[in-house]
Design a protein around this motif. Structure first.
Motif, PDB file in Angstrom:
ATOM      1  N   ARG A  17     -38.201 -16.658   9.349  1.00  0.00           N
ATOM      2  CA  ARG A  17     -39.440 -16.651   8.862  1.00  0.00           C
ATOM      3  C   ARG A  17     -40.148 -15.298   9.117  1.00  0.00           C
ATOM      4  O   ARG A  17     -40.147 -14.910  10.365  1.00  0.00           O
ATOM      5  CB  ARG A  17     -40.302 -17.709   9.753  1.00  0.00           C
ATOM      6  CG  ARG A  17     -41.918 -17.958   9.179  1.00  0.00           C
ATOM      7  CD  ARG A  17     -42.396 -19.147  10.026  1.00  0.00           C
ATOM      8  NE  ARG A  17     -42.045 -20.209  10.198  1.00  0.00           N
ATOM      9  CZ  ARG A  17     -42.346 -21.219  10.706  1.00  0.00           C
ATOM     10  NH1 ARG A  17     -43.391 -21.212  11.517  1.00  0.00           N
ATOM     11  NH2 ARG A  17     -41.782 -22.546  10.577  1.00  0.00           N
ATOM     12  N   THR A  74     -37.966 -15.025  18.686  1.00  0.00           N
ATOM     13  CA  THR A  74     -38.605 -13.818  18.062  1.00  0.00           C
ATOM     14  C   THR A  74     -38.041 -12.885  18.968  1.00  0.00           C
ATOM     15  O   THR A  74     -37.808 -12.790  20.249  1.00  0.00           O
ATOM     16  CB  THR A  74     -40.229 -13.985  18.063  1.00  0.00           C
ATOM     17  OG1 THR A  74     -40.794 -13.036  17.738  1.00  0.00           O
ATOM     18  CG2 THR A  74     -40.644 -13.994  19.751  1.00  0.00           C
ATOM     19  N   ILE A  90     -38.162 -15.829  13.988  1.00  0.00           N
ATOM     20  CA  ILE A  90     -39.397 -15.526  13.539  1.00  0.00           C
ATOM     21  C   ILE A  90     -39.621 -14.105  13.691  1.00  0.00           C
ATOM     22  O   ILE A  90     -39.467 -13.695  15.007  1.00  0.00           O
ATOM     23  CB  ILE A  90     -40.531 -16.382  14.141  1.00  0.00           C
ATOM     24  CG1 ILE A  90     -40.317 -17.587  13.780  1.00  0.00           C
ATOM     25  CG2 ILE A  90     -41.859 -15.997  13.847  1.00  0.00           C
ATOM     26  CD1 ILE A  90     -41.192 -18.755  14.399  1.00  0.00           C
TER      27      ILE A  90
END
Length: 321
Positions: A152, A20, A122
């Motif tokens: 995602r 992330t 993500i």
């Protein structure tokens, strides 16, 4: 948690990663949920969980004026909080004007793919990156298909209609609403600092205070606060005054804390102040007697509030899920 402070620090043996990316100032409950998602996905894929962030904050480099933004956390605090979230590795990329000019494609190909072997990225629904913020979710989905990693996208994270936001945390702290940030941070807002010499006025009126020097950029609004203070591993209740001490016409703002039921020399000590609630504005008094009476009332009120308050720091913030 292993910290890479440059791209050259990343080992070739890192393996596939779940990543992330963000600034994560404040490391609030929304950030915590992102980290939990990254950690669980990494476990499922048998990959390494990685947080990519930037030092300094990009707005301090590419915005004008560059120092306008006051960060909620010091960089050391941010590292501690991210580590407490169970992340395996953090890449703290030095953010410079030349790095800011890097294209979205180059960032993905050269860093995420070649350096970090990204398997899954993500990100938040509104994430943008690269020179002039040219990269967005659509860009990442396209590049993911090209380079063979999945993306995602997370929807806004919040609770009961409240979206967790660093900007909101910053706004509340600047207003002095330190109680109001607890539902966003999941812990009491705190600052660390060193006890330095002050004006020695407090001891003369029966309320000796410790004057704090801190590296924290974001400090609550002027006023009097009920606080808990950690010295080494011991927690004390106390009252903290932030401001110019208008009764004495001080030129500079200061942070002073009076510890209840404490005796000893604090000069040179490192301590951490946890802000529980703001009890009043800072105000000018007619003289020493009125000031002493007000401080006595402040102390009584703080004792009452703090006796019914459990400290929430990052360990508890982690244990709560």
């Amino acid at each position: 948690m292993e910290i890479f402070r440059s791209l050259e620090d990343i080992p070739a043996t890192l393996g596939n990663s779940v990543i992330t990316i963000g600034n994560f100032d404040g490391v609030h409950l929304g950030h915590r949920e992102i980290f939990r998602t990254v950690r669980k996905a990494a476990e499922q894929l048998r990959a390494v969980s990685v947080v990519v962030t930037f030092v300094p904050h990009p707005l301090k480099v590419v915005s004008a004026p560059k120092k306008q933004l006051r960060l909620i956390n010091t960089y050391t605090e941010k590292e501690t909080l991210i580590a407490a979230s169970g992340i395996d590795c953090m890449l703290a990329i030095p953010f410079t004007e030349s790095f800011a000019a890097l294209s979205a494609r180059a960032f993905v190909e050269d860093i995420l793919v070649k350096k970090l072997s990204v398997a899954l990225l993500i990100i938040g629904y509104d994430y943008s990156f690269g020179s002039n913020r040219q990269g967005n979710v659509s860009t990442l989905l396209e590049l993911g298909r090209e380079f063979g990693f999945k993306v995602r996208v997370l929807e806004p994270i919040g609770h009961d209609g409240l979206v967790y936001s660093s900007s909101k945390v910053r706004e509340l702290i600047q207003e002095g609403d330190v109680a109001g940030v607890v539902p966003l941070l999941g812990r009491h807002f705190s600052l660390g600092g060193t006890v330095v010499a002050g004006h020695h006025r407090g001891a003369g009126i029966g309320f000796p205070t410790a004057n704090i020097r801190t590296e924290k950029e974001l400090v609550p609004a002027s006023g009097v606060y009920a606080v808990k203070v950690k010295i080494d591993e011991t927690i004390y209740d106390g009252a903290c005054n932030i401001g110019n001490n208008p009764t004495f016409d001080n030129d500079e703002s200061s942070i002073e804390v009076f510890l209840f039921d404490f005796a000893g020399d604090l000069y040179g000590k490192e301590l951490r102040i946890y802000f529980v609630t703001r009890i009043r504005d800072e105000r000018r008094f007619s003289g020493i007697d009125e000031l002493k009476s007000a401080i006595s009332a402040d102390v009584s009120r703080c004792r009452e509030i703090l006796a019914a308050t459990a400290l929430m720091e990052y360990r508890e913030y982690l244990e709560r899920g």
